[in-house]
Write a protein that holds these residues in place. Structure first.
Motif, PDB file in Angstrom:
ATOM      1  N   ARG A 186      52.456 -20.597 -26.704  1.00  0.00           N
ATOM      2  CA  ARG A 186      51.992 -19.329 -27.277  1.00  0.00           C
ATOM      3  C   ARG A 186      52.376 -18.105 -26.450  1.00  0.00           C
ATOM      4  NH1 ARG A 186      45.966 -19.088 -28.998  1.00  0.00           N
ATOM      5  NH2 ARG A 186      46.736 -17.067 -29.702  1.00  0.00           N
ATOM      6  N   ILE A 187      52.818 -18.304 -25.214  1.00  0.00           N
ATOM      7  CA  ILE A 187      53.247 -17.152 -24.420  1.00  0.00           C
ATOM      8  C   ILE A 187      54.757 -16.947 -24.491  1.00  0.00           C
ATOM      9  CG2 ILE A 187      51.294 -17.466 -22.849  1.00  0.00           C
ATOM     10  CD1 ILE A 187      53.277 -18.526 -20.761  1.00  0.00           C
ATOM     11  N   MET A 188      55.428 -17.798 -25.267  1.00  0.00           N
ATOM     12  CA  MET A 188      56.875 -17.634 -25.421  1.00  0.00           C
ATOM     13  C   MET A 188      57.172 -16.440 -26.320  1.00  0.00           C
ATOM     14  SD  MET A 188      58.176 -21.589 -25.856  1.00  0.00           S
ATOM     15  CE  MET A 188      59.877 -21.027 -25.966  1.00  0.00           C
ATOM     16  N   HIS A 189      58.329 -15.847 -26.117  1.00  0.00           N
ATOM     17  CA  HIS A 189      58.728 -14.671 -26.887  1.00  0.00           C
ATOM     18  C   HIS A 189      59.414 -15.094 -28.190  1.00  0.00           C
ATOM     19  CE1 HIS A 189      57.658 -12.141 -23.510  1.00  0.00           C
ATOM     20  NE2 HIS A 189      58.406 -12.893 -22.706  1.00  0.00           N
ATOM     21  N   ASN A 190      58.655 -15.813 -28.997  1.00  0.00           N
ATOM     22  CA  ASN A 190      59.156 -16.278 -30.298  1.00  0.00           C
ATOM     23  C   ASN A 190      58.093 -15.935 -31.329  1.00  0.00           C
ATOM     24  OD1 ASN A 190      59.766 -17.832 -32.639  1.00  0.00           O
ATOM     25  ND2 ASN A 190      60.973 -19.249 -31.400  1.00  0.00           N
ATOM     26  N   PRO A 191      58.274 -14.862 -32.083  1.00  0.00           N
ATOM     27  CA  PRO A 191      57.218 -14.401 -32.993  1.00  0.00           C
ATOM     28  C   PRO A 191      56.842 -15.424 -34.063  1.00  0.00           C
ATOM     29  CG  PRO A 191      59.283 -13.228 -33.390  1.00  0.00           C
ATOM     30  CD  PRO A 191      59.468 -13.993 -32.127  1.00  0.00           C
ATOM     31  N   VAL A 192      57.808 -16.184 -34.551  1.00  0.00           N
ATOM     32  CA  VAL A 192      57.513 -17.167 -35.588  1.00  0.00           C
ATOM     33  C   VAL A 192      56.635 -18.290 -35.024  1.00  0.00           C
ATOM     34  CG1 VAL A 192      58.490 -18.853 -37.196  1.00  0.00           C
ATOM     35  CG2 VAL A 192      59.645 -16.650 -36.828  1.00  0.00           C
TER      36      VAL A 192
END
Length: 241
Positions: free
Chosen positions: A59-65
């Motif tokens: 959830r802290i990854m920079h992947n909006p989807v």
């Protein structure tokens, strides 16, 4: 001359209501039901905590989807009542999939997915609380995202995760009181069986049996709450210097 059924009933009625707990194997059955509740909660935590840690890290990854999907997963288990989720997993999904699964397995899976959702939010909050300058220092040393997570974020955030995880464990144990609704013989179910079997001889058995069940839950959950409070206080003191 053998005593009549009326005489036996009068003798039983003259006994204090609390004696029903220690009549026959009632105490053993209540403790066995408590073990069922605790074991279901324990297995759900064993299944849900590692999954929640992975989901929280994602959830802290920079992947909006990906973040939107995981957020939707969290909100599903927060908005939908646990009772509805148990009914969905026990009555609807097995019928639609054409499989038969026992109630304890269903409870472990349902509670485990709920635990994973809650833990993912705990992990996310703890990970993003790590000071940004420490993350930048790790990047300056050439660490990639996984190395930053393992060597920088997780070691500094684990103290924040533990108290919330222990509190969640107590909540899961208390929520196992819903297991009687999916035909699992837990401590509540055993208590109801004892009250039903002794309602004529011990009219006040409900007070004593439910009081004893409350005591059992208290004995299990109160130490967890105290440990969580102590760890949370220690974490705050450490963070405040």
């Amino acid at each position: 001359m053998a005593p009549s059924a009326i005489d036996q009933a009068l003798v039983l009625a003259a006994q204090p209501g609390w004696t029903v707990i220690f009549t026959g194997d009632n105490l053993t059955r209540l403790l066995g039901g408590l073990w069922t509740s605790v074991s279901v909660a324990g297995l759900a935590l064993i299944f849900g905590i590692p999954l929640g840690i992975v989901l929280g890290a994602l959830r802290i990854m920079h992947n909006p989807v990906l973040r939107a999907v995981l957020r939707l997963y969290l909100e599903f288990f927060r908005i939908i009542p646990t009772l509805v989720i148990l009914f969905l997993f026990y009555y609807i999904l097995p019928r639609e999939m054409g499989v038969q699964v026992d109630g304890e397995t269903i409870a472990v899976v349902a509670f485990g997915l709920w635990v994973a959702a809650e833990i993912s939010d705990v992990v996310r909050g703890a990970l993003i609380s790590v000071p940004s300058h420490q993350v930048d220092a790790g990047k300056a040393l050439g660490m990639n995202g996984l190395q930053l997570l393992w060597y920088v974020r997780l070691p500094q955030s684990v103290n924040l995760m533990i108290p919330a995880t222990i509190n969640l464990a107590a909540r899961v144990i208390m929520t196992t009181s819903l297991l009687l609704l999916i035909s699992v013989i837990d401590v509540i179910t055993v208590g109801q069986q004892i009250m039903e079997a002794n309602r004529m001889s011990h009219p006040d058995s409900a007070f004593w049996v439910y009081g004893f069940v409350f005591l059992l839950y208290f004995i299990v959950c109160w130490p967890l709450a105290r440990i969580a409070q102590a760890l949370e206080k220690r974490a705050k003191e450490r963070n405040n210097g």
